[in-house]
Design a protein around this motif. Structure first.
Motif, PDB file in Angstrom:
ATOM      1  N   GLY A 348       1.858   0.269   4.710  1.00  8.18           N
ATOM      2  CA  GLY A 348       0.474   0.242   5.158  1.00  8.18           C
ATOM      3  C   GLY A 348       0.339   0.261   6.666  1.00  8.18           C
ATOM      4  O   GLY A 348       1.322   0.169   7.405  1.00  8.18           O
ATOM      5  N   HIS A 349      -0.890   0.401   7.121  1.00  8.50           N
ATOM      6  CA  HIS A 349      -1.271   0.246   8.527  1.00  8.50           C
ATOM      7  C   HIS A 349      -0.618   1.263   9.462  1.00  8.50           C
ATOM      8  O   HIS A 349      -0.166   0.926  10.560  1.00  8.50           O
ATOM      9  CB  HIS A 349      -0.982  -1.180   9.001  1.00  8.50           C
ATOM     10  CG  HIS A 349      -1.626  -2.224   8.145  1.00  8.50           C
ATOM     11  ND1 HIS A 349      -2.985  -2.240   7.896  1.00  8.50           N
ATOM     12  CD2 HIS A 349      -1.095  -3.267   7.451  1.00  8.50           C
ATOM     13  CE1 HIS A 349      -3.265  -3.262   7.099  1.00  8.50           C
ATOM     14  NE2 HIS A 349      -2.143  -3.893   6.805  1.00  8.50           N
ATOM     15  N   ILE A 406       0.490 -11.921   2.343  1.00 11.15           N
ATOM     16  CA  ILE A 406       1.232 -10.773   1.819  1.00 11.15           C
ATOM     17  C   ILE A 406       0.279  -9.626   1.512  1.00 11.15           C
ATOM     18  O   ILE A 406       0.560  -8.459   1.815  1.00 11.15           O
ATOM     19  CB  ILE A 406       2.027 -11.175   0.562  1.00 11.15           C
ATOM     20  CG1 ILE A 406       3.110 -12.194   0.928  1.00 11.15           C
ATOM     21  CG2 ILE A 406       2.649  -9.942  -0.101  1.00 11.15           C
ATOM     22  CD1 ILE A 406       3.789 -12.825  -0.264  1.00 11.15           C
ATOM     23  N   THR A 407      -0.864  -9.955   0.937  1.00  6.11           N
ATOM     24  CA  THR A 407      -1.866  -8.938   0.613  1.00  6.11           C
ATOM     25  C   THR A 407      -2.251  -8.127   1.839  1.00  6.11           C
ATOM     26  O   THR A 407      -2.454  -6.908   1.768  1.00  6.11           O
ATOM     27  CB  THR A 407      -3.116  -9.614   0.012  1.00  6.11           C
ATOM     28  OG1 THR A 407      -2.768 -10.199  -1.243  1.00  6.11           O
ATOM     29  CG2 THR A 407      -4.247  -8.617  -0.190  1.00  6.11           C
ATOM     30  N   SER A 408      -2.323  -8.788   2.997  1.00  3.78           N
ATOM     31  CA  SER A 408      -2.777  -8.105   4.212  1.00  3.78           C
ATOM     32  C   SER A 408      -1.794  -7.052   4.707  1.00  3.78           C
ATOM     33  O   SER A 408      -2.132  -6.247   5.574  1.00  3.78           O
ATOM     34  CB  SER A 408      -3.034  -9.128   5.325  1.00  3.78           C
ATOM     35  OG  SER A 408      -1.819  -9.583   5.902  1.00  3.78           O
ATOM     36  N   GLU A 411      -2.442  -1.575   2.071  1.00  3.99           N
ATOM     37  CA  GLU A 411      -3.788  -1.054   1.869  1.00  3.99           C
ATOM     38  C   GLU A 411      -4.272  -1.498   0.483  1.00  3.99           C
ATOM     39  O   GLU A 411      -3.477  -1.596  -0.458  1.00  3.99           O
ATOM     40  CB  GLU A 411      -3.790   0.473   1.961  1.00  3.99           C
ATOM     41  CG  GLU A 411      -3.174   1.035   3.243  1.00  3.99           C
ATOM     42  CD  GLU A 411      -3.942   0.657   4.499  1.00  3.99           C
ATOM     43  OE1 GLU A 411      -5.100   0.195   4.379  1.00  3.99           O
ATOM     44  OE2 GLU A 411      -3.383   0.808   5.604  1.00  3.99           O
ATOM     45  N   PRO A 412      -5.571  -1.790   0.324  1.00  2.00           N
ATOM     46  CA  PRO A 412      -6.061  -2.348  -0.951  1.00  2.00           C
ATOM     47  C   PRO A 412      -5.697  -1.513  -2.181  1.00  2.00           C
ATOM     48  O   PRO A 412      -5.246  -2.061  -3.198  1.00  2.00           O
ATOM     49  CB  PRO A 412      -7.576  -2.415  -0.735  1.00  2.00           C
ATOM     50  CG  PRO A 412      -7.731  -2.569   0.746  1.00  2.00           C
ATOM     51  CD  PRO A 412      -6.630  -1.752   1.348  1.00  2.00           C
ATOM     52  N   ASP A 413      -5.886  -0.202  -2.122  1.00  3.75           N
ATOM     53  CA  ASP A 413      -5.564   0.631  -3.287  1.00  3.75           C
ATOM     54  C   ASP A 413      -4.068   0.622  -3.578  1.00  3.75           C
ATOM     55  O   ASP A 413      -3.649   0.634  -4.748  1.00  3.75           O
ATOM     56  CB  ASP A 413      -6.041   2.066  -3.062  1.00  3.75           C
ATOM     57  CG  ASP A 413      -7.556   2.191  -3.101  1.00  3.75           C
ATOM     58  OD1 ASP A 413      -8.223   1.231  -3.542  1.00  3.75           O
ATOM     59  OD2 ASP A 413      -8.073   3.243  -2.679  1.00  3.75           O
ATOM     60  N   ASP A 414      -3.262   0.602  -2.517  1.00  6.76           N
ATOM     61  CA  ASP A 414      -1.813   0.560  -2.709  1.00  6.76           C
ATOM     62  C   ASP A 414      -1.390  -0.757  -3.349  1.00  6.76           C
ATOM     63  O   ASP A 414      -0.480  -0.786  -4.191  1.00  6.76           O
ATOM     64  CB  ASP A 414      -1.091   0.734  -1.374  1.00  6.76           C
ATOM     65  CG  ASP A 414      -1.179   2.156  -0.840  1.00  6.76           C
ATOM     66  OD1 ASP A 414      -1.586   3.049  -1.605  1.00  6.76           O
ATOM     67  OD2 ASP A 414      -0.846   2.366   0.338  1.00  6.76           O
ATOM     68  N   LEU A 418       0.757  -1.238  -6.671  1.00 13.24           N
ATOM     69  CA  LEU A 418       2.017  -1.984  -6.660  1.00 13.24           C
ATOM     70  C   LEU A 418       2.029  -3.062  -7.735  1.00 13.24           C
ATOM     71  O   LEU A 418       3.035  -3.263  -8.433  1.00 13.24           O
ATOM     72  CB  LEU A 418       2.236  -2.622  -5.284  1.00 13.24           C
ATOM     73  CG  LEU A 418       2.660  -1.688  -4.152  1.00 13.24           C
ATOM     74  CD1 LEU A 418       2.554  -2.401  -2.810  1.00 13.24           C
ATOM     75  CD2 LEU A 418       4.081  -1.182  -4.371  1.00 13.24           C
ATOM     76  N   ARG A 419       0.919  -3.764  -7.876  1.00 15.20           N
ATOM     77  CA  ARG A 419       0.867  -4.838  -8.871  1.00 15.20           C
ATOM     78  C   ARG A 419       0.966  -4.287 -10.286  1.00 15.20           C
ATOM     79  O   ARG A 419       1.600  -4.897 -11.158  1.00 15.20           O
ATOM     80  CB  ARG A 419      -0.411  -5.647  -8.673  1.00 15.20           C
ATOM     81  CG  ARG A 419      -0.343  -6.535  -7.437  1.00 15.20           C
ATOM     82  CD  ARG A 419      -1.654  -7.214  -7.122  1.00 15.20           C
ATOM     83  NE  ARG A 419      -1.468  -8.206  -6.058  1.00 15.20           N
ATOM     84  CZ  ARG A 419      -2.460  -8.759  -5.370  1.00 15.20           C
ATOM     85  NH1 ARG A 419      -3.726  -8.432  -5.638  1.00 15.20           N
ATOM     86  NH2 ARG A 419      -2.204  -9.645  -4.427  1.00 15.20           N
ATOM     87  N   SER A 420       0.362  -3.140 -10.517  1.00 12.84           N
ATOM     88  CA  SER A 420       0.466  -2.508 -11.829  1.00 12.84           C
ATOM     89  C   SER A 420       1.910  -2.106 -12.121  1.00 12.84           C
ATOM     90  O   SER A 420       2.416  -2.304 -13.240  1.00 12.84           O
ATOM     91  CB  SER A 420      -0.453  -1.283 -11.883  1.00 12.84           C
ATOM     92  OG  SER A 420      -0.298  -0.595 -13.102  1.00 12.84           O
ATOM     93  N   LEU A 421       2.593  -1.571 -11.116  1.00  6.96           N
ATOM     94  CA  LEU A 421       3.988  -1.174 -11.295  1.00  6.96           C
ATOM     95  C   LEU A 421       4.889  -2.388 -11.488  1.00  6.96           C
ATOM     96  O   LEU A 421       5.843  -2.346 -12.278  1.00  6.96           O
ATOM     97  CB  LEU A 421       4.453  -0.354 -10.088  1.00  6.96           C
ATOM     98  CG  LEU A 421       3.894   1.067 -10.020  1.00  6.96           C
ATOM     99  CD1 LEU A 421       4.114   1.667  -8.642  1.00  6.96           C
ATOM    100  CD2 LEU A 421       4.544   1.937 -11.098  1.00  6.96           C
ATOM    101  N   ARG A 422       4.587  -3.483 -10.799  1.00  7.77           N
ATOM    102  CA  ARG A 422       5.385  -4.691 -10.998  1.00  7.77           C
ATOM    103  C   ARG A 422       5.194  -5.224 -12.418  1.00  7.77           C
ATOM    104  O   ARG A 422       6.151  -5.687 -13.053  1.00  7.77           O
ATOM    105  CB  ARG A 422       5.007  -5.754  -9.965  1.00  7.77           C
ATOM    106  CG  ARG A 422       5.979  -6.926  -9.957  1.00  7.77           C
ATOM    107  CD  ARG A 422       5.606  -7.961  -8.933  1.00  7.77           C
ATOM    108  NE  ARG A 422       6.580  -9.052  -8.927  1.00  7.77           N
ATOM    109  CZ  ARG A 422       6.297 -10.308  -8.634  1.00  7.77           C
ATOM    110  NH1 ARG A 422       5.056 -10.648  -8.298  1.00  7.77           N
ATOM    111  NH2 ARG A 422       7.227 -11.234  -8.656  1.00  7.77           N
TER     112      ARG A 422
END
Length: 437
Positions: A348-349, A406-408, A411-414, A418-422
């Motif tokens: 991100g960023h 950690i969330t910061s 990017e929000p969509d990423d 990531l959480r879905s893949l985990r």
């Protein structure tokens, strides 16, 4: 160094089992064995530079013996085991006139550094280290060996490059290396007690640089009463400018001369060690400690670094305002790091212009360890400055973070992806990731 500590001596592991494999097959066997326990927990460690907390049960997989390195000069790639250090990759690449996207300290392992971003000496020219990972061999939390690349398991490959250890134990990486045999590099040291304006001079010069120039600055500070430090460090308030120019040498010397003339015009006295350096010796530019010790750090991506904020940071780091030895780091980003990579990843960023970090030895002076980092960081983002942090950098953070912190980093969509893949790859939350998404 031992498996339970590594380079970072704080937060040692205390696992039920330690496995030091040589192959991915041995890693997979260790994972399957741990999965048979009632509450399986697995952590992975190579050199232990980035460890933020220690595991309290389960199996620790120490990949440090998986350190084979193979250079393909014609393809300009390296395939290396997850336990390899960048110093080993640099030594193997140098005879071919090639260089990896290594960072300021060549002793770090390739896997943790690259998969959490990797801001290297050549990154303004070629991108983050993660952008240049071409494939990974990984043992996922179900004990299966998988290959991940743009063609094979592409979703896993996307996630690994940015949030690596959430998804398993990487056993090897294939990465690009580049035709760089040497750089013009070194440091310029300035006493901020005599020349507090030097930081502004460097900032203005840095923002005019092109992609061939990597530049960073470190502010070293320590209280005069720091009895645990050698005498020459007590009361220090020093600016150390680091430079690595990878273009034509004479053009680089001209850019360095512009900086030095600007420092002289501002009345700053300095000592310079900038010269041509073989890439395999670029660890000398930052000259970071190579002995294991206890430390902690915070790191943030910044959109800007204004004149007022620069002055505030220099003032906030004065020896009478820090409780222990503290290093403020500022690294110029941009260039290729600001561009979308050829193969998308979870970093991100990319719109950040600066990476801001604070590092200190862990000590007994504060009720809350590293609390003074947040005090100094509060100088960022003053009203009207436009330089409030965009989010955390996981690459240079060496302490436990809250879920919000950690969330910061993403990017929000990423983060949602990531959480879905985990959930898919590790539904039982077997992996004890350093920064769990």
């Amino acid at each position: 160094m031992t498996s339970i500590t590594g380079f970072q001596l704080d937060h040692p592991h205390s696992p039920n089992h330690i496995v030091s494999p040589l192959t991915a097959t041995e890693v997979a066997a260790a994972v399957r064995s741990e999965l048979s326990s009632r509450s399986p927990r697995i952590a992975v460690q190579s050199t232990g530079h980035g460890r933020t907390s220690g595991m309290r049960s389960g199996t620790l997989i120490d990949t440090s013996r998986m350190n084979d390195v193979a250079i393909d000069p014609s393809a300009r790639t390296v395939t290396a085991g997850a336990g390899a250090r960048f110093s080993e990759v640099m030594a193997a690449a140098a005879p071919h006139g090639l260089a990896p996207l290594s960072g300021s300290f060549p002793g770090v392992g390739i896997a943790g550094y690259s998969l959490s971003g990797g801001v290297g000496l050549l990154s303004r020219k070629y991108g983050f280290a993660a952008d240049n990972v071409l494939s990974a061999e990984i043992v996922t939390p179900d004990g299966e060996i998988r290959m991940a690349s743009a063609q094979e398991n592409p979703e896993l490959f996307w996630a690994l490059r940015g949030a690596g250890s959430n998804f398993g134990i990487v056993t090897s990486l294939t990465m690009r290396v580049f035709p760089i045999a040497e750089v013009l590099g070194g440091s310029i040291e300035i006493d901020l007690r005599a020349s507090p304006q030097a930081g502004q001079v460097w900032r203005e010069w840095a923002l005019r640089q092109g992609r061939d120039m990597m530049t960073a600055a470190a502010i070293y500070s320590a209280p005069t009463t720091a009895a645990d430090l050698p005498a020459f460090l007590r009361g220090i308030h020093q600016l150390r400018i680091q430079i690595a120019w990878s273009g034509e040498t004479e053009l680089g010397r001209a850019q360095v001369a512009l900086l030095e003339r600007a420092l002289v015009a501002a009345g700053a006295e300095f000592a310079s060690s900038i010269d041509v350096v073989p890439f395999a010796r670029t660890g000398e530019i930052f000259a970071e400690p190579d002995e294991p010790h206890s430390y902690g750090s915070d790191a943030f991506f910044l959109p800007e670094l204004g004149e007022q904020t620069t002055a505030n940071l220099i003032a906030a780091s004065s020896p009478d305002r820090v409780p222990c030895f503290t290093v403020i780091g500022l690294r110029l980003l941009g260039g290729a790091m600001a561009e979308a990579p050829e193969i998308a990843n979870a970093l991100g960023h990319r719109d950040a212009t600066w990476l801001f970090s604070l590092l200190s030895p862990l000590n007994e002076f504060e009720e809350t360890p590293l609390a003074h980092h947040l005090t100094i960081a509060s100088e960022l983002g003053a009203p009207g400055t436009g330089d409030a942090p965009l989010g955390r950098s996981l690459n240079f953070t060496f302490r436990s973070l809250t879920a919000e912190e950690i969330t910061s980093a993403f990017e929000p969509d990423d983060l949602t992806r990531l959480r879905s893949l985990r959930d898919h790859f590790d539904p039982r939350r077997v992996m004890l990731a350093q920064f769990a998404v």
